[in-house]
Design a protein around this motif. Structure first.
Motif, PDB file in Angstrom:
ATOM      1  N   GLU A 438      42.601  51.971  60.899  1.00  0.00           N
ATOM      2  CA  GLU A 438      41.456  51.181  60.464  1.00  0.00           C
ATOM      3  C   GLU A 438      40.320  51.192  61.477  1.00  0.00           C
ATOM      4  O   GLU A 438      39.144  51.118  61.103  1.00  0.00           O
ATOM      5  N   ARG A 461      35.674  46.038  51.479  1.00  0.00           N
ATOM      6  CA  ARG A 461      36.841  45.754  50.651  1.00  0.00           C
ATOM      7  C   ARG A 461      36.455  44.879  49.459  1.00  0.00           C
ATOM      8  O   ARG A 461      35.514  44.107  49.545  1.00  0.00           O
ATOM      9  N   ASP A 465      40.098  49.625  50.011  1.00  0.00           N
ATOM     10  CA  ASP A 465      41.549  49.611  49.781  1.00  0.00           C
ATOM     11  C   ASP A 465      41.922  50.384  48.520  1.00  0.00           C
ATOM     12  O   ASP A 465      42.959  51.054  48.476  1.00  0.00           O
TER      13      ASP A 465
END
Length: 588
Positions: A438, A461, A465
């Motif tokens: 990440e 997000r 994701d």
């Protein structure tokens, strides 16, 4: 809230059906407006059978009335969207490919779905609850408000007792309606789209049970009711006698040989056959709108026959548009009795709810479409983002504005959305290259727009994701991107002067162009400069050979960076690799 006569969004199919449903609702309750009485609750309905994974074809059964119901709510009306869980249907067959299920589940064929054990390891009480749960969760994520009704609970609690007795009393009338179709030649098989119609599918497949779609008929006459056996729980039963006055019913089971006599006015272990059950529910619930699959357009289908039978129960047939096939990119037609069919939960792992809602909202019910699980998902997201931009600047067409509105919000408010919706294909490339790191993903995404960098991945997000899940679950291993650890010295040595110059021009411009837009300009500009043109020259100003030179240059960079001729978009790839590593791999 005051009732609005007509929505401002009148250009799409949803508004047109909403107009029809409101008009029909007011026709059925004349005088409500003039008398000052409260407007009647508008009832729309869906039916789902949790006989296996509830897939994306089934979702159209829900989304079509949901969108219409939501439009009616926006106009100030009260709406009740029923989802009838047909969990008292018979267990027809063991679906293929269901984890935790083996051939031993065949012993339960013929039982109600709620009497069949859940797959091994499931936390749910039975088969129906197991498959219902995933759909309920997905509908919540999609913003679908509904009133769920378990048909097991309805039948076993005696809710329909009066309707059952009424159907038995009028069995001759029902039989006469069904007889109109029994002698007709069966129509050519069409694409089936309403998997909830388990009874019709069973009859068509010749499962060995009595013809559930019509009811049992023999020497004792016709009966539109089928008991579940008191011994083995299966519906392989035949009614052998019935007395209207006492309601005494005798049946025998062809599976285990059990027989008994019961009083139907106090017996709750059985159900009306499908072609009688469905119109009974229309009348009981006052349904005004319920769609059905294309298989119901043929003579003798449940919807057509139900339109005649519903009158026996004092009701009317709902407005019932036929909806077309929903496909999957690269996959055959969906069937819940076969393994591997994608469900709404599968789709929501890789796409935001807004995109999935949009796919169902932008096409009329009679238009087929596909849900993408392959590379096509990137094109769909590009199309969605372009629509968002057009809606924002006021250039979108009215029908597109309506579809967008139905995708991003319901009458209850906006669906949660990604704060910084970066391009899906870019996010997928970054997720591919960084392989779950990440910190690296944040570094690359921050470099996309150095003037406005991401402070946290949370800003990207849930879209990031979803893109990462798509990369990890739907991109084959041989198509994943693996950046080289060391330079390809043999390839670098073999380059001619033009090839070496192209790399020098790229490396010289890296520092000053280290952003998504800057690197895009740079990689497309190098072949232009080499050919004697400005890096800013437009395609109209360039000869056709430049495109060939660009493709060759791109292929060279891909080979030097990832040992393939193609890969993620080069600007994204360069950002992902980082300046120092790019210089190392390109021989600087």
């Amino acid at each position: 809230m005051p009732i609005v006569a007509q929505s401002t969004e009148t250009t799409d199919w949803v508004s047109r059906f909403a107009d029809e449903v409101i008009e029909e609702s007011e026709r059925r309750a004349p005088g409500a407006k003039t008398s000052g009485a409260a407007a009647p609750v508008v009832v729309v309905a869906s039916g789902l059978s949790p006989s296996g994974p509830i897939h994306l074809g089934n979702l159209r059964e829900v989304m079509t009335p949901h969108l219409v119901a939501d439009e009616i709510r926006r106009r100030g009306y009260q709406v009740r969207h029923l989802i009838s869980w047909d969990d008292y249907d018979r267990y027809r067959k063991v679906p293929a490919g269901v984890p935790g299920v083996d051939e031993t589940w065949a012993e339960h064929i013929g039982k109600p779905l709620t009497s069949v054990p859940a797959p091994k390891g499931s936390p749910y009480a039975n088969w129906a609850e197991h498959f219902k749960a995933a759909m309920v969760e997905s509908l919540a994520e999609l913003g679908v408000e509904f009133d769920g009704i378990s048909q097991t609970e309805q039948y076993t609690s005696g809710v329909y007792r009066e309707q059952i007795l009424h159907a038995m009393k009028h069995r001759g009338d029902i039989d006469a309606i069904l007889a109109q179709y029994r002698t007709k030649k069966a129509p050519a098989k069409k694409q089936q789209q309403k998997p909830l119609d388990e009874a019709e599918l069973e009859a068509a497949e010749g499962s060995g049970a009595a013809a559930e779609d019509d009811g049992s008929s023999g020497s004792a006459g016709y009966f539109p009711y089928k008991p579940y056996c008191g011994n083995c729980e299966k519906d392989l039963t035949t009614v052998t006698s019935y007395d209207d006055d006492s309601t005494e019913l005798t049946y025998s089971c062809t599976s285990c040989g059990f027989s008994e006599t019961v009083r139907l006015n106090e017996f709750n272990r059985g159900k009306l056959v499908w072609k009688v059950d469905w119109p009974m529910r229309w009348a009981y619930e006052g349904v005004i709108f319920e769609p059905s699959g294309v298989d119901h357009s043929s003579p003798g289908s449940s919807f057509q026959v139900g339109g005649q039978i519903v009158g026996i129960f004092g009701g009317e047939q709902p407005i019932g548009p036929m909806y077309a096939f929903v496909g999957i990119s690269g996959m055959a037609k969906m069937s819940s009795s076969k393994g591997g069919v994608p469900t709404p939960a599968d789709a929501l792992k890789i796409m935001e709810p807004q995109l999935l809602r949009w796919l169902y909202a932008r096409r009329r019910p009679n238009q087929s479409f596909k849900v993408a699980f392959d590379q096509e998902i990137q094109r769909l997201y590009d199309e969605w983002d372009r629509l968002e931009a057009k809606v924002a600047d006021g250039s979108a067409l009215p029908a597109d504005v309506a579809a967008h509105s139905r995708a991003v919000r319901t009458a209850s408010g906006e669906l949660p959305r990604t704060p910084r919706p970066l391009p899906y294909r870019t996010l997928a490339s970054v997720a591919d290259i960084t392989a779950g790191h990440e910190d690296q993903a944040l570094r690359i995404l921050s470099d996309l727009d150095p003037a406005n960098p991401l402070a946290s991945l949370d800003e990207a997000r849930p879209r990031y994701d979803k893109a990462e899940a798509w990369i990890n679950t739907h991109v084959p291993a041989d198509q994943r991107t693996i950046v080289r650890d060391e330079p390809d010295t043999e390839l670098l040595k073999s380059l001619d002067e033009q090839g070496r110059e192209s790399l020098r021009l790229l490396l010289d411009g890296l520092a000053d162009n280290w952003s998504l837009d800057g690197l895009t300009h740079l990689v497309y500009g190098v072949p232009k400069v080499q050919a004697g043109f400005s890096a800013d020259a437009t395609p109209k100003e360039l000869p056709a050979e430049i495109k060939t030179a660009q493709r060759s240059f791109f292929a060279l960079l891909y080979q030097l960076l990832v040992s393939r001729d193609t890969g993620p978009r080069l600007p994204t790839l360069l950002l992902a690799v980082g300046q120092d590593r790019v210089r190392h791999l390109l021989g600087a």
